[in-house]
Design a protein around this motif. Structure first.
Motif, PDB file in Angstrom:
ATOM      1  N   THR A  41      52.548  24.830  -6.163  1.00 47.27           N
ATOM      2  CA  THR A  41      52.266  26.258  -5.992  1.00 47.27           C
ATOM      3  C   THR A  41      51.255  26.526  -4.882  1.00 47.27           C
ATOM      4  OG1 THR A  41      50.717  26.037  -7.831  1.00 47.27           O
ATOM      5  CG2 THR A  41      52.878  26.941  -8.340  1.00 47.27           C
ATOM      6  N   ARG A  88      54.017  33.525  -9.836  1.00 50.49           N
ATOM      7  CA  ARG A  88      54.921  33.990  -8.783  1.00 50.49           C
ATOM      8  C   ARG A  88      55.990  32.943  -8.524  1.00 50.49           C
ATOM      9  NH1 ARG A  88      55.556  33.336  -3.286  1.00 50.49           N
ATOM     10  NH2 ARG A  88      53.885  31.805  -3.150  1.00 50.49           N
ATOM     11  N   MET A  90      58.671  30.960  -6.171  1.00 47.37           N
ATOM     12  CA  MET A  90      58.513  30.492  -4.796  1.00 47.37           C
ATOM     13  C   MET A  90      59.866  30.235  -4.133  1.00 47.37           C
ATOM     14  SD  MET A  90      55.443  27.786  -5.462  1.00 47.37           S
ATOM     15  CE  MET A  90      55.114  27.628  -3.704  1.00 47.37           C
ATOM     16  N   GLU A  94      58.888  27.074   0.936  1.00 47.69           N
ATOM     17  CA  GLU A  94      57.482  26.947   0.529  1.00 47.69           C
ATOM     18  C   GLU A  94      57.284  25.666  -0.280  1.00 47.69           C
ATOM     19  OE1 GLU A  94      55.395  31.121  -0.411  1.00 47.69           O
ATOM     20  OE2 GLU A  94      57.288  30.869  -1.462  1.00 47.69           O
TER      21      GLU A  94
END
Length: 406
Positions: A41, A88, A90, A94
C-alpha cells in the motif's frame, strides 16, 4: 548448537504457534519453505515491517527458504486487520511499483539469488479466479460464525464491514493453499495481528490437501507502553532513505526509551544475546552507550555501513562538538525565501508537518535557530541567520536540520 526455533524464542520473536512441538522438531530437522505476506500500500516498507524482515533473515541463515508474498490481488480489496476504515483500492501499476521497491529494500537482509528466497505476487492466482468455483471450492470450508469471532472483523463490525473485506480471510487462506501446492510451502509467519488469517490458511490446507501445515506469529514492535513503534511527529519511520533520511532513522533509535533498548537490540540487530543483555542492563547515563550501539547497528542493516557511519558522525557533531556536521539532514533554499516567515519555510521544506506544530513548539520553547530559542511565531528568516554558512534548526531536544542558502 541451538536451533532456529530456540534463536527466535530467545530473542523474543515468537508469540503464538499452531503446533508448538511439531514446529520445533520441523525447524530442527528439515529445510522448510515458509512465507510472510506484505501489503503493497506504499512504495516503501516501514519500521513495522523491519521485524518481519529480521525473522526472514534469521530463518534463511538457518537454511530455510523464505517467500515474500506481495499482496497484489488482496491490495485491490484491502485488509481490514487493525483498521477502522476501509482501505483505498489500488491499481495494478501502483502495486507492481511498490513491490519492486519492497524487493530492493528486502534484499539488504534476504538473499533472493539462486532459489534461496522468492518474491511472489498473489495477483498471479487471485485475479483470474472464477468466483463461483472459488466459493464452491474454498468458501465451503469457512464458517461465518467462526469468522465473525476474529478480532480483525470485530473491530470493523461496529462501523460496517463490507462483503469485499469479508472475503479477505478466504483469499489469504487461499494464498497459503496455492503456495503449498506450487512451492511446497508448509508454514505461514506474520505479526500477531494476523493470527486469525494464519489459522484460516492452516486449517484450509489440512482440510483440502489432508497434509500438515503450520503457523507462527511474532510479537508486534511495540514500546514499553504497548504502543506501536515507528511513528514520529512527521509520520512513519520508513526504510526508504528518501522518505526518512539515514540520520533521522539513526536518531529515531538513538532516542528510544531506556526500557525499550534491550528489546530492540534483540529483535532488530544480529548482536549475540550475551551482548544484548549486557547493553540492556546498563543504567542511567550509561544506557546512552547502548542506544548508540542500537542506532548504529539498525542503521547499518537498513542503509549500509557508510550511511551508518555518516549518521553517527553527524550525531557526534551535534551532541559532542566532534564529527562531520555536513551529514545532518540538509535543505537548500534560494534567496526568494529570505524574509519569509520561518514557520512557512520549515513547513515548505517539510521540516515541520504544519504551522500549528511550529506554533506549539515555540510555545513550549522547543524550536531553536542557531542555538537561540525562537519566541516569536512571526519570526522571519533573514540573510544574517546564515552568517556561519548555514542555519541550524533544532526541534525538541534532539532533532536537527541544516538549511543552506544558494
Amino acid at each position: 548448537m541451538s536451533s532456529i526455533y530456540d534463536v527466535l524464542l530467545e530473542r523474543g520473536y515468537v508469540k503464538q504457534l499452531t503446533h508448538e512441538a511439531e514446529i520445533k522438531e520441523l525447524l530442527e530437522k528439515e529445510k522448510v519453505t515458509f512465507y510472510i505476506g506484505f501489503d503493497p500500500t506504499a512504495d516503501s516498507l516501514h519500521v513495522g515491517h523491519f521485524l518481519q524482515l529480521m525473522v526472514m533473515a534469521h530463518m534463511q541463515k538457518a537454511g530455510h527458504i523464505p517467500i515474500a508474498l506481495i499482496g497484489g490481488g488482496t491490495a485491490m480489496i484491502g485488509d481490514p486487520t487493525g483498521k477502522t476504515d476501509m482501505r483505498r483500492m489500488m491499481t495494478r501499476e501502483e502495486i507492481e511499483h511498490n513491490g519492486n521497491c519492497f524487493k530492493e529494500q528486502m534484499s539488504r537482509l534476504v538473499d533472493f539469488s539462486d532459489g534461496k528466497a522468492y518474491m511472489l505476487n498473489n495477483a498471479d492466482w487471485l485475479l483470474d479466479l472464477n468466483y463461483v468455483n472459488f466459493i464452491r471450492e474454498i468458501g465451503v470450508h469457512f464458517s461465518v460464525n467462526k469468522m465473525l469471532t476474529a478480532e480483525c472483523f470485530k473491530q470493523r463490525l461496529e462501523k460496517g464491514l463490507s462483503f469485499l473485506e469479508f472475503n479477505y480471510m478466504l483469499m489469504q487462506g487461499y494464498d497459503f493453499l496455492e503456495l503449498n501446492r506450487r512451492y511446497g510451502c508448509i508454514m505461514e509467519l506474520g505479526g500477531d495481528d494476523q493470527w486469525s488469517n494464519i489459522l484460516a490458511g492452516v486449517d484450509l490446507i489440512r482440510r483440502k490437501e489432508g497434509k500438515p501445515a503450520y503457523g507462527m506469529t511474532f510479537t508486534l514492535l511495540t514500546n514499553s507502553e504497548g504502543k506501536k513503534m515507528g511513528k514520529t511527529e512527521k509520520g512513519a519511520v520508513w526504510l526508504d532513505k528518501n522518505k526518512t533520511s539515514p540520520y533521522e532513522f539513526y536518531q529515531y533509535w538513538r532516542n528510544v526509551n531506556d526500557a525499550d533498548v534491550e528489546k530492540c537490540l534483540a529483535l532488530l540487530t544480529f548482536l549475540p544475546m550475551d551482548e544484548v543483555r549486557r547493553l540492556g542492563a546498563l543504567k542511567d547515563a550509561e544506557i546512552n552507550e547502548a542506544k548508540k550501539v542500537l542506532a548504529y547497528e539498525v542503521t547499518k542493516i537498513i542503509h549500509g555501513e557508510e550511511e551508518a557511519e555518516k549518521a553517527r558522525s553527524a550525531a557526534e557533531a551535534l551532541f559532542s562538538g566532534a564529527g562531520n556536521l555536513e551529514n545532518v539532514p540538509t535543505n537548500t533554499i534560494n534567496r526568494s525565501m529570505l524574509n519569509m516567515s520561518l514557520l512557512d519555510v520549515l513547513v515548505e521544506l517539510k521540516i515541520l508537518p504544519s504551522k500549528g506544530e511550529g506554533r506549539r513548539l515555540i510555545q513550549q520553547n522547543g524550536l531553536s535557530i542557531n542555538d537561540a530559542k525562537v519566541t516569536d511565531i512571526n519570526r522571519v528568516l533573514i540573510e544574517e541567520d546564515f552568517a556561519q554558512g548555514f542555519v541550524l534548526i533544532k526541534r525538541g531536544k534532539k532533532n536537527y536540520n541544516r538549511i543552506v542558502l544558494e
